[in-house]
Design a protein around this motif. Structure first.
Motif, PDB file in Angstrom:
ATOM      1  N   GLU A   1      24.777 102.391  71.166  1.00  0.00           N
ATOM      2  CA  GLU A   1      23.839 101.699  70.551  1.00  0.00           C
ATOM      3  C   GLU A   1      22.579 100.980  71.245  1.00  0.00           C
ATOM      4  O   GLU A   1      21.922 100.106  70.938  1.00  0.00           O
ATOM      5  N   THR A   2      22.450 101.748  72.383  1.00  0.00           N
ATOM      6  CA  THR A   2      21.349 101.334  73.069  1.00  0.00           C
ATOM      7  C   THR A   2      20.171 101.364  72.143  1.00  0.00           C
ATOM      8  O   THR A   2      19.920 102.382  71.350  1.00  0.00           O
ATOM      9  N   ARG A   3      19.017 100.354  72.408  1.00  0.00           N
ATOM     10  CA  ARG A   3      18.107 100.368  71.608  1.00  0.00           C
ATOM     11  C   ARG A   3      16.662 100.523  72.476  1.00  0.00           C
ATOM     12  O   ARG A   3      16.517  99.666  73.642  1.00  0.00           O
ATOM     13  N   SER A   4      15.861 101.454  72.025  1.00  0.00           N
ATOM     14  CA  SER A   4      14.586 101.803  73.003  1.00  0.00           C
ATOM     15  C   SER A   4      13.583 100.906  72.381  1.00  0.00           C
ATOM     16  O   SER A   4      13.363 100.705  71.180  1.00  0.00           O
ATOM     17  N   LEU A   5      12.751 100.327  73.214  1.00  0.00           N
ATOM     18  CA  LEU A   5      11.657  99.478  72.557  1.00  0.00           C
ATOM     19  C   LEU A   5      10.233 100.012  73.026  1.00  0.00           C
ATOM     20  O   LEU A   5       9.281  99.513  72.859  1.00  0.00           O
ATOM     21  N   SER A   6      10.206 101.187  73.854  1.00  0.00           N
ATOM     22  CA  SER A   6       8.989 101.752  74.296  1.00  0.00           C
ATOM     23  C   SER A   6       8.483 102.843  73.124  1.00  0.00           C
ATOM     24  O   SER A   6       9.285 103.607  72.528  1.00  0.00           O
ATOM     25  N   ALA A   7       7.169 102.749  72.985  1.00  0.00           N
ATOM     26  CA  ALA A   7       6.639 103.742  71.978  1.00  0.00           C
ATOM     27  C   ALA A   7       6.678 105.180  72.531  1.00  0.00           C
ATOM     28  O   ALA A   7       6.690 105.948  71.701  1.00  0.00           O
ATOM     29  N   GLY A   8       6.605 105.521  73.621  1.00  0.00           N
ATOM     30  CA  GLY A   8       6.936 106.553  74.610  1.00  0.00           C
ATOM     31  C   GLY A   8       7.449 106.401  75.988  1.00  0.00           C
ATOM     32  O   GLY A   8       7.990 105.482  76.054  1.00  0.00           O
ATOM     33  N   ASP A   9       7.635 107.511  76.629  1.00  0.00           N
ATOM     34  CA  ASP A   9       8.179 107.491  77.822  1.00  0.00           C
ATOM     35  C   ASP A   9       7.381 108.018  79.026  1.00  0.00           C
ATOM     36  O   ASP A   9       7.768 108.240  80.085  1.00  0.00           O
ATOM     37  N   GLN A  10       6.100 107.915  78.956  1.00  0.00           N
ATOM     38  CA  GLN A  10       5.141 108.301  80.014  1.00  0.00           C
ATOM     39  C   GLN A  10       4.100 107.401  80.606  1.00  0.00           C
ATOM     40  O   GLN A  10       3.365 107.497  81.228  1.00  0.00           O
ATOM     41  N   ASN A  11       4.469 106.139  80.347  1.00  0.00           N
ATOM     42  CA  ASN A  11       3.664 105.105  80.771  1.00  0.00           C
ATOM     43  C   ASN A  11       4.347 104.297  82.104  1.00  0.00           C
ATOM     44  O   ASN A  11       3.831 103.056  82.403  1.00  0.00           O
ATOM     45  N   ASP A  12       5.621 104.779  82.508  1.00  0.00           N
ATOM     46  CA  ASP A  12       6.329 104.154  83.739  1.00  0.00           C
ATOM     47  C   ASP A  12       6.688 102.635  83.396  1.00  0.00           C
ATOM     48  O   ASP A  12       6.954 101.714  84.005  1.00  0.00           O
ATOM     49  N   ASP A  13       7.351 102.585  81.948  1.00  0.00           N
ATOM     50  CA  ASP A  13       7.478 101.122  81.542  1.00  0.00           C
ATOM     51  C   ASP A  13       8.835 100.736  82.253  1.00  0.00           C
ATOM     52  O   ASP A  13       9.952 101.489  82.494  1.00  0.00           O
ATOM     53  N   GLY A  14       8.485  99.542  82.957  1.00  0.00           N
ATOM     54  CA  GLY A  14       9.387  98.895  83.648  1.00  0.00           C
ATOM     55  C   GLY A  14       9.937  99.322  84.857  1.00  0.00           C
ATOM     56  O   GLY A  14      10.735  99.170  85.817  1.00  0.00           O
ATOM     57  N   ARG A  15       9.312 100.529  85.077  1.00  0.00           N
ATOM     58  CA  ARG A  15       9.591 101.146  86.576  1.00  0.00           C
ATOM     59  C   ARG A  15       9.463 100.423  87.881  1.00  0.00           C
ATOM     60  O   ARG A  15      10.171 100.335  88.751  1.00  0.00           O
ATOM     61  N   SER A  16       8.263  99.454  87.877  1.00  0.00           N
ATOM     62  CA  SER A  16       8.018  98.483  88.646  1.00  0.00           C
ATOM     63  C   SER A  16       8.322  97.074  88.706  1.00  0.00           C
ATOM     64  O   SER A  16       7.847  96.254  89.098  1.00  0.00           O
ATOM     65  N   GLY A  17       9.261  96.934  87.658  1.00  0.00           N
ATOM     66  CA  GLY A  17       9.807  95.540  87.341  1.00  0.00           C
ATOM     67  C   GLY A  17      10.100  95.215  85.699  1.00  0.00           C
ATOM     68  O   GLY A  17       8.982  95.814  85.037  1.00  0.00           O
ATOM     69  N   LEU A  18      11.004  94.543  85.519  1.00  0.00           N
ATOM     70  CA  LEU A  18      11.062  93.661  84.374  1.00  0.00           C
ATOM     71  C   LEU A  18      11.859  92.230  84.367  1.00  0.00           C
ATOM     72  O   LEU A  18      12.670  92.350  85.288  1.00  0.00           O
ATOM     73  N   ALA A  19      11.789  91.641  83.238  1.00  0.00           N
ATOM     74  CA  ALA A  19      12.387  90.219  83.484  1.00  0.00           C
ATOM     75  C   ALA A  19      12.622  89.721  82.141  1.00  0.00           C
ATOM     76  O   ALA A  19      11.800  89.913  81.227  1.00  0.00           O
ATOM     77  N   TRP A  20      13.830  89.052  81.767  1.00  0.00           N
ATOM     78  CA  TRP A  20      13.954  88.399  80.527  1.00  0.00           C
ATOM     79  C   TRP A  20      13.213  87.031  80.496  1.00  0.00           C
ATOM     80  O   TRP A  20      12.979  86.422  81.748  1.00  0.00           O
ATOM     81  N   THR A  21      12.719  86.599  79.408  1.00  0.00           N
ATOM     82  CA  THR A  21      12.193  85.188  79.123  1.00  0.00           C
ATOM     83  C   THR A  21      13.280  84.457  78.419  1.00  0.00           C
ATOM     84  O   THR A  21      14.198  84.905  77.687  1.00  0.00           O
ATOM     85  N   PRO A  22      13.148  83.071  78.342  1.00  0.00           N
ATOM     86  CA  PRO A  22      14.314  82.280  77.638  1.00  0.00           C
ATOM     87  C   PRO A  22      14.313  82.675  76.398  1.00  0.00           C
ATOM     88  O   PRO A  22      15.119  82.267  75.823  1.00  0.00           O
ATOM     89  N   ALA A  23      13.132  82.760  75.831  1.00  0.00           N
ATOM     90  CA  ALA A  23      12.988  83.427  74.527  1.00  0.00           C
ATOM     91  C   ALA A  23      13.660  84.519  73.807  1.00  0.00           C
ATOM     92  O   ALA A  23      13.359  85.175  72.636  1.00  0.00           O
ATOM     93  N   GLY A  24      14.144  85.204  74.944  1.00  0.00           N
ATOM     94  CA  GLY A  24      14.666  86.697  74.391  1.00  0.00           C
ATOM     95  C   GLY A  24      13.729  87.726  74.488  1.00  0.00           C
ATOM     96  O   GLY A  24      13.738  88.688  73.786  1.00  0.00           O
ATOM     97  N   ARG A  25      12.294  87.680  75.059  1.00  0.00           N
ATOM     98  CA  ARG A  25      11.434  88.618  74.951  1.00  0.00           C
ATOM     99  C   ARG A  25      11.726  89.254  76.483  1.00  0.00           C
ATOM    100  O   ARG A  25      12.329  88.783  77.397  1.00  0.00           O
TER     101      ARG A  25
END
Length: 694
Positions: free
Chosen positions: A428-452
């Motif tokens: 049930e994995t959900r993708s949030l990216s419009a595509g896969d060629q922008n290196d999304d999250g490759r150099s970091g990602l983090a949750w916010t307290p608001a769930g973003r």
């Protein structure tokens, strides 16, 4: 006309023009023996391709022709070689019977009349032909010099491998074979492919060791590779027959990258990393005569660990990292290192090799405004690097055949997307990216307290921080990069009031900054040159980060509002993560030379580790606490597939958290409610050959 055939012939005008530009015409006397031999000089000078050596004026042609006519018919002919063979029916008079003409009656008109009378048709035709050919030659050369250049021939790409796991490769000097390293199931192996038959054969299995570099011998008979044990910083040189056999250990040791061989195959050059410095070393294959040509102390170095030997055997080329990447040459027999003019700055260089001519290098790297690593030809005599490839993939390696007819390159592609999953529900994995060629999250990602989710992304080669809702709401750009800046490693304060991040400047120096949640009020917090990977305490008062200085990683902390920095560890430590209760810090731990990297749990105030756990050999950053604070988690690859694993603080072996059957995980972070945000995708790397390069 004088010889009965044209000086240049062909089936088309293009062929004739090519012959005029490239070929030498036959001498007229070879085609018509009746012509005077001295006329060869006049004709060949009129047809000379070098304009500096051709007749410059029509008057010069007339002067030489008059001189020829004079010498042929005057009394001076008795002391010069015969200019022509007698024609049938001609009467040859001896000096005793030849009537003489008084000297005072000689004139140019009489001379010309006499010669024309003997060779009227041949000379007239020849002079007309010379004039016409000379005019045609001048016209063709003028057009060749001034016409617009023809469009370049399109490069021809042929994929050599398709497994997607190729790490290194080399091309045999004759261009018939490719040797390459595959990373399969967590192990390295060396393969050979015959290009004519597309046949592959494994020639070396490395088991638990790594291959740090490989190269054909100059004669193509052997493959040399560098074998490094998991706990060593450098490796040993081995030799194996190109078509397979038993590897033989060579005396050369302490090698950190691919070896480079002298043209005669008797010496080897390589880079040696000793943790505190990088050295460029030259030695004989038998291990004798080792010399260090140059060394750089951290933070300077040689990056990548690649050196190239010039075709004439006199010069080595490498990349000096200072922290800019600078192409550099140094004499093999010793002398000062010289930067290559026009190839300096913050350009990232991944590989280099010499072209057959000693004054040119072929480089894989990033120059100018190119968003990806491409192939360039760089002249050592200065000038802007000439870009060869123009696409959106990355070229991470480059080799060339001895005659430069074929280029071998490693082509890397990255496909990454932001995904959200609840462990155990991978279907049930959900993708949030419009595509896969922008290196999304490759150099970091983090949750916010608001769930973003705040994440790194680089659409159109612009590296910025973005934010997206876990519900799939449209993403929003938080920053606007420009002027060579690059942003990554975001960490969100638990109270949701600011973001800490790493910022790269135009000199590739990295420091810790903070900004408000909307991207405003950027503020620098650290003063090092290599500060990365920030983490924030639960109360939001402190930012802990990694500093690289003098070749060693340590943990530092700085107040989130700004202030003096404090060193927290005096041992090798990197990638901090603060526990949910704020009492502990988990990080990578480097206990010492030839000891495996572990995960350490240290008090928040700093000091020696309280607990240490071994990490799997195939683990990857980052390290993150689980939401309940009972374990630390990391990325681990098994049989080439990445998943999230965790190590319980109570002990025991690490266990998998997610169970994906395929794919690569570039980065991850936990939410407070136990979900995982992932940067996940694929990173295929294959070898290809390029023709029509020159």
């Amino acid at each position: 006309m004088a010889t009965g055939q044209p000086a240049f012939s062909g089936a088309s005008t293009a062929i004739i023009f090519t012959a005029i530009l490239r070929d030498d015409p036959p001498r007229p006397s070879r085609l018509n023996p009746e012509l005077p031999l001295e006329l060869d000089h006049i004709v060949m000078k009129a047809l000379e391709k070098d304009r500096e050596l051709r007749y410059q004026r029509a008057a010069d042609v007339r002067t030489d022709s008059k001189r020829l006519l004079r010498d042929t018919t005057s009394t001076r002919s008795a002391i010069v070689p015969a200019l022509s063979s007698p024609a049938p029916g001609d009467v040859i008079s001896s000096p005793e019977t030849t009537p003489t003409t008084p000297q005072g009656d000689s004139s140019d008109s009489a001379v010309i009349a006499g010669l024309v009378k003997r060779h009227k048709k041949s000379l007239t035709a020849l002079l007309v032909a010379v004039t016409m050919i000379a005019a045609t030659l001048v016209y063709v050369l003028y057009r060749a010099a001034n016409r617009a250049p023809s469009p370049p021939v399109a490069l021809q790409f042929t994929r050599v491998t398709s497994s997607g796991d190729v790490q290194r490769a080399d091309l045999s000097p004759d261009g018939k074979y490719v040797v390459y390293v595959r990373w399969t199931g967590g192990k390295d192996s060396i393969w050979l492919r015959q290009l004519a038959t597309d046949r592959d054969v494994q020639i070396v299995a490395l088991d638990q060791a790594y291959c740090r570099g490989l190269a054909f011998s100059p004669d193509g008979s052997y493959v040399y590779f560098v074998r490094r044990d998991p706990l060593s910083r450098s490796g040993d040189l081995y030799q194996v027959p190109a078509l397979g056999g038993i590897p033989r250990k060579m005396p050369a040791a302490g090698i950190s990258g691919s070896p480079a061989f002298s043209p005669d195959g008797q010496r080897v050059a390589f880079v040696r990393d000793t943790n505190s410095d990088d050295s460029l070393v030259v030695a004989s294959l038998d291990g004798s005569g080792e010399r260090v040509l140059i060394s750089y102390k951290r933070p300077e170095g040689i990056a990548p660990y690649r050196v190239a030997w010039s075709p004439d055997g006199k010069t080595l080329a490498f990349c000096h990292y200072s922290p800019n990447w600078v192409l550099t040459t140094i004499p093999v027999e010793g002398g000062p290192a010289q930067p290559v003019a026009g190839a300096q700055g913050n350009s990232g260089i991944l590989d280099l090799t010499w072209l057959p001519k000693n004054r040119h290098l072929l480089v894989a790297g990033v120059f100018g405004e190119s968003p990806t690593s491409q192939l360039y030809e760089v002249s050592l005599s200065a000038g802007t690097p000439r870009q060869i490839t123009h696409d959106l993939t990355n070229y991470g390696g480059v080799r060339v055949r001895a005659d430069a007819a074929t280029v071998l390159a490693l082509q890397d592609q990255v496909f990454a997307a932001i995904e959200v999953v609840t462990p155990g529900q991978e279907a049930e994995t959900r993708s949030l990216s419009a595509g896969d060629q922008n290196d999304d999250g490759r150099s970091g990602l983090a949750w916010t307290p608001a769930g973003r989710i705040v994440y790194y992304s680089a659409p159109n080669a612009r590296a910025d921080l973005w934010e997206v809702g876990a519900d799939g709401s449209p993403p929003q750009r938080l920053t606007s990069s420009s002027g060579g800046w690059d942003l990554g490693d975001p960490a969100v304060a638990p109270r949701g009031d600011f973001i800490a991040l790493t910022r790269w400047d135009e000199t590739i120096q990295t420091r810790i900054w903070r900004m408000d949640m909307d991207g405003s009020n950027l503020k620098q917090l650290s003063d090092g040159t290599q500060d990365v990977l920030p983490a924030i305490s639960p109360d939001g008062k402190w930012i802990i980060f990694t500093r690289l200085a003098g070749g060693n990683y340590t943990l530092m902390k700085v107040p989130s509002e700004g202030g003096p920095e404090t060193q927290m560890t005096d041992y090798g430590s990197r990638g901090p993560s603060v526990s949910p209760d704020g009492k502990w810090i988990a990080c990578e731990y480097f206990p010492g030379r030839n000891q495996p990297t572990s995960v350490a749990v240290i008090p928040f105030a700093g000091g020696p580790p309280a607990k240490v756990f071994a990490l799997p050999r195939s683990y990857e950053q980052p390290i993150r606490w689980t939401p309940d604070g009972r374990a630390v988690s990391f990325i681990n690859s098994v049989n080439g597939v990445d998943n999230i694993w965790q190590q319980s603080l109570s002990g025991g072996p690490p266990e998998p958290v997610t169970h994906y059957p395929s794919g690569k995980i570039f980065y991850f972070d936990w939410s407070h409610d136990g979900r995982v945000a992932l940067s996940r995708g694929t990173e295929p790397s294959d070898a290809l050959v390029i023709k029509n390069f020159r």
